[in-house]
Design an enzyme around this catalytic site. Structure first.
Site, PDB file in Angstrom:
ATOM      1  N   LYS A  21      24.100  39.560  45.466  1.00 37.81           N
ATOM      2  CA  LYS A  21      23.802  38.454  44.551  1.00 37.81           C
ATOM      3  C   LYS A  21      24.413  37.151  45.069  1.00 37.81           C
ATOM      4  CE  LYS A  21      26.429  37.787  40.690  1.00 37.81           C
ATOM      5  NZ  LYS A  21      26.881  36.392  40.650  1.00 37.81           N
ATOM      6  N   ASN A  22      25.698  37.214  45.447  1.00 39.95           N
ATOM      7  CA  ASN A  22      26.397  35.980  45.799  1.00 39.95           C
ATOM      8  C   ASN A  22      25.995  35.410  47.154  1.00 39.95           C
ATOM      9  OD1 ASN A  22      27.659  36.107  43.370  1.00 39.95           O
ATOM     10  ND2 ASN A  22      29.697  36.614  44.169  1.00 39.95           N
ATOM     11  N   CYS A  71      33.759  29.128  31.092  1.00 39.23           N
ATOM     12  CA  CYS A  71      33.107  30.427  30.966  1.00 39.23           C
ATOM     13  C   CYS A  71      34.180  31.451  30.690  1.00 39.23           C
ATOM     14  CB  CYS A  71      32.298  30.757  32.210  1.00 39.23           C
ATOM     15  SG  CYS A  71      33.271  31.343  33.566  1.00 39.23           S
ATOM     16  N   ARG A 107      37.094  27.080  35.408  1.00 31.54           N
ATOM     17  CA  ARG A 107      36.210  27.003  36.587  1.00 31.54           C
ATOM     18  C   ARG A 107      35.546  25.638  36.755  1.00 31.54           C
ATOM     19  NH1 ARG A 107      32.653  32.429  36.985  1.00 31.54           N
ATOM     20  NH2 ARG A 107      32.810  32.140  39.216  1.00 31.54           N
ATOM     21  N   ASP A 130      36.448  39.952  42.167  1.00 33.59           N
ATOM     22  CA  ASP A 130      35.276  40.579  41.547  1.00 33.59           C
ATOM     23  C   ASP A 130      35.376  42.113  41.498  1.00 33.59           C
ATOM     24  OD1 ASP A 130      34.151  38.155  41.046  1.00 33.59           O
ATOM     25  OD2 ASP A 130      32.637  38.237  42.626  1.00 33.59           O
ATOM     26  N   ARG A 155      23.177  40.816  34.995  1.00 30.54           N
ATOM     27  CA  ARG A 155      23.247  39.612  35.830  1.00 30.54           C
ATOM     28  C   ARG A 155      23.502  39.982  37.288  1.00 30.54           C
ATOM     29  NH1 ARG A 155      27.654  35.792  34.467  1.00 30.54           N
ATOM     30  NH2 ARG A 155      26.814  35.053  36.427  1.00 30.54           N
TER      31      ARG A 155
HETATM   32  C1  UD1 Z   1      32.393  32.698  43.599  1.00 26.36           C
HETATM   33  C2  UD1 Z   1      31.593  33.916  43.235  1.00 26.36           C
HETATM   34  C3  UD1 Z   1      32.328  34.733  42.165  1.00 26.36           C
HETATM   35  C4  UD1 Z   1      33.745  35.054  42.639  1.00 26.36           C
HETATM   36  C5  UD1 Z   1      34.472  33.799  43.100  1.00 26.36           C
HETATM   37  C6  UD1 Z   1      35.807  34.086  43.739  1.00 26.36           C
HETATM   38  C7  UD1 Z   1      29.308  33.203  43.620  1.00 26.36           C
HETATM   39  C8  UD1 Z   1      27.987  32.839  43.053  1.00 26.36           C
HETATM   40  N1  UD1 Z   1      30.294  33.497  42.746  1.00 26.36           N
HETATM   41  O1  UD1 Z   1      32.505  31.908  42.422  1.00 26.36           O
HETATM   42  O2  UD1 Z   1      31.601  35.945  41.944  1.00 26.36           O
HETATM   43  O3  UD1 Z   1      34.468  35.627  41.567  1.00 26.36           O
HETATM   44  O4  UD1 Z   1      33.675  33.092  44.069  1.00 26.36           O
HETATM   45  O5  UD1 Z   1      35.667  34.965  44.801  1.00 26.36           O
HETATM   46  O6  UD1 Z   1      29.465  33.282  44.829  1.00 26.36           O
HETATM   47  N2  UD1 Z   1      38.001  25.798  41.592  1.00 26.36           N
HETATM   48  C9  UD1 Z   1      38.434  24.543  41.222  1.00 26.36           C
HETATM   49  N3  UD1 Z   1      37.611  23.475  41.445  1.00 26.36           N
HETATM   50  C10 UD1 Z   1      36.370  23.614  42.026  1.00 26.36           C
HETATM   51  C11 UD1 Z   1      35.950  24.895  42.405  1.00 26.36           C
HETATM   52  C12 UD1 Z   1      36.777  25.975  42.175  1.00 26.36           C
HETATM   53  O7  UD1 Z   1      39.533  24.387  40.700  1.00 26.36           O
HETATM   54  O8  UD1 Z   1      35.687  22.606  42.196  1.00 26.36           O
HETATM   55  C13 UD1 Z   1      38.876  26.993  41.358  1.00 26.36           C
HETATM   56  C14 UD1 Z   1      38.294  27.979  40.353  1.00 26.36           C
HETATM   57  O9  UD1 Z   1      38.563  27.608  39.025  1.00 26.36           O
HETATM   58  C15 UD1 Z   1      38.982  29.258  40.765  1.00 26.36           C
HETATM   59  C16 UD1 Z   1      39.102  29.109  42.293  1.00 26.36           C
HETATM   60  O10 UD1 Z   1      38.944  27.724  42.553  1.00 26.36           O
HETATM   61  O11 UD1 Z   1      40.253  29.347  40.214  1.00 26.36           O
HETATM   62  C17 UD1 Z   1      38.081  29.879  43.097  1.00 26.36           C
HETATM   63  O12 UD1 Z   1      36.793  29.627  42.571  1.00 26.36           O
HETATM   64  P1  UD1 Z   1      35.475  29.606  43.469  1.00 26.36           P
HETATM   65  O13 UD1 Z   1      35.726  30.259  44.780  1.00 26.36           O
HETATM   66  O14 UD1 Z   1      34.936  28.226  43.477  1.00 26.36           O
HETATM   67  O15 UD1 Z   1      34.512  30.527  42.607  1.00 26.36           O
HETATM   68  P2  UD1 Z   1      32.961  30.383  42.524  1.00 26.36           P
HETATM   69  O16 UD1 Z   1      32.456  29.813  43.809  1.00 26.36           O
HETATM   70  O17 UD1 Z   1      32.567  29.752  41.246  1.00 26.36           O
END
Ligand code: UD1
Length: 416
Positions: free
Chosen positions: A22-23, A115, A120, A303, A395
């Protein structure tokens, strides 16, 4: 709303085939926005999140045909706005932001909002786009970005962000000059996306490491490419083998993407045999508790945190499970306690004291991976577990109840 009814106690055995990730599929599908013409993407999983990104891409004017092999053509983008309705059901919708600005010079994408697993934010995506020269404003709950052409820059991510790295890597492919992403996320899904972009004619090196260099090009061309196997689905089935004392062969996966989990399961006493693209996992007897700390790849994936907690809930001894990636990802704990687990949350850690048996109970899914952990707990429990809010699991897991039944689990979906 559907429910899943699980009668615990069956030992799983046999082969299970893993679907596309998915990711990886989500950013790869979004990358088609960078190109004029028909792309072909193989191994696209059949999931609710995939249907959501299809709806989103269609709303932008993208044409699509097919299912597992999906043809995608963004030759005529008619709209540069991702609406709140689509983004709120799936945070990863933010992945259209980078490609749209790079190709169209503008984008308006709803902010995802909070969420179930924490705030996030997307501040790092926005800051990096500004560093590439985009003018970004936040208005009425939307991110609006404009740039006649993005300009390469050296970017440092404060936190390792998976979709942030993907968004900016896609945007930088069409920028003028060279972009360097420092402290980039290293997940295999990023390397898969980079492979697809390179096939489109992008110049990228270092994807899969924490420094990615992208030399911008004038335009990209269509590509035919495949999505990697889903390491989280594969990991969930490895744990299912352990928690039921079963013997399962996970087929069509990449064991190299699962090293952190495999090491933990071996420490816990499972027998794991690894081949090129399959893993055989056998439980048998009570497993030993192990400590787990989630980290960005190649560390233990957040995850799979809920799923390994289900295993630790019935292992022998005390396990400390520390969540360092998301601040509120213990929503499954309360439900596991209702099934007889002995778990105490202390800040970022859950202290799990293994019990000999869980008991079936009505439980509620709170997010995607939490639902998977409650199904695992149900497989090991005495009696019947009824999991509601099954839409969370749909999902991200392709027909999980069918795959588990084929291995011998007593699990069925009921409507209402
Ligand atoms: C992706 C994955 C999700 C997985 C996560 C961590 C997808 C579609 N989803 O989510 O399944 O659980 O990686 O491996 O690939 N953060 C900030 N600011 C930002 C972006 C992130 O503070 O602009 C923080 C988040 O709140 C979190 C951390 O960074 O604490 C990591 O998040 P991130 O790697 O961005 O997760 P996703 O990409 O949303």
């Amino acid at each position: 709303m559907d429910k899943m009814v699980i009668v615990g106690g069956e030992r799983l055995a046999g082969d299970v085939r893993i679907s596309g990730a998915k990711n990886a599929a989500l950013p790869i599908m979004a990358s088609a926005l960078l190109v004029d013409g028909w792309n072909a993407f193989h191994n696209i999983p059949d999931l609710a999140d995939i249907r959501t990104i299809k709806r989103l891409l269609r709303s932008l004017g993208v044409e699509m045909e097919g299912e597992e092999t999906l043809q995608v053509n963004a030759g005529r983008i008619t709209n540069c706005e991702a609406s709140y309705d689509l983004v709120r059901t799936m945070r990863a919708s933010i992945l259209v932001l980078g490609p749209l600005v790079a190709r169209m010079g503008e984008a308006r994408v709803s902010l995802p909002g909070g969420c179930a697993i924490g705030a996030r934010p997307v501040n790092l995506h926005i800051k990096a786009l500004q560093e590439l020269g985009a003018e970004v404003t936040l208005k009425d709950g939307y991110v609006e970005a404009k740039a006649s052409r993005l300009k390469g820059a050296s970017i440092y991510f404060d936190i390792s962000t998976v979709t942030g790295t993907e968004n900016i890597m896609m945007a930088a492919t069409l920028a003028e000059g060279t972009t360097v992403l420092n402290n980039a996320a290293r997940e295999p899904e990023i390397a898969n996306l980079a492979e697809v972009l390179t096939g489109m004619g992008a110049r990228i090196s270092g994807a899969g490491t924490d420094t990615i260099v992208i030399e911008g090009v004038e335009s990209l061309h269509p590509v035919e490419a495949a999505v990697i196997p889903d390491r989280i689905e594969a990991g969930t089935f490895l744990i299912a083998a352990g928690i039921t004392g079963g013997d399962v062969r996970i087929v069509g996966c990449n064991p190299l993407h699962l090293e952190a989990l495999i090491a933990k399961l071996r420490d816990a006493g499972m027998r794991i045999d690894v081949a090129d693209d399959s893993i055989r996992a056998a439980g048998g007897g009570t497993l030993k508790s192990v400590d787990v700390k989630t980290l960005p790849y190649p560390g233990f994936p957040t995850d799979l945190q809920a799923q390994i907690m289900a295993l630790m809930a019935v292992s022998d001894g005390l396990s400390i499970i520390t969540e360092t990636v998301f601040e509120n990802r213990f929503m499954h704990v309360g439900e596991m306690i209702r099934m007889g687990a002995d778990i105490v949350i202390q800040g970022k850690s859950a202290v799990v004291r293994g019990v000999p048996k869980l008991r079936g109970a009505p439980v509620m899914a709170t997010d995607l991976r939490a639902s998977a952990s409650l199904i695992l707990a149900g497989l090991a429990a005495e009696g019947t577990t009824v999991l509601s809010r099954v839409y969370h699991i749909d999902r991200g897991y392709q027909r999980i109840e069918k795959k588990l039944s084929a291995l011998g689990a007593d699990i069925r979906r009921v409507a209402g």
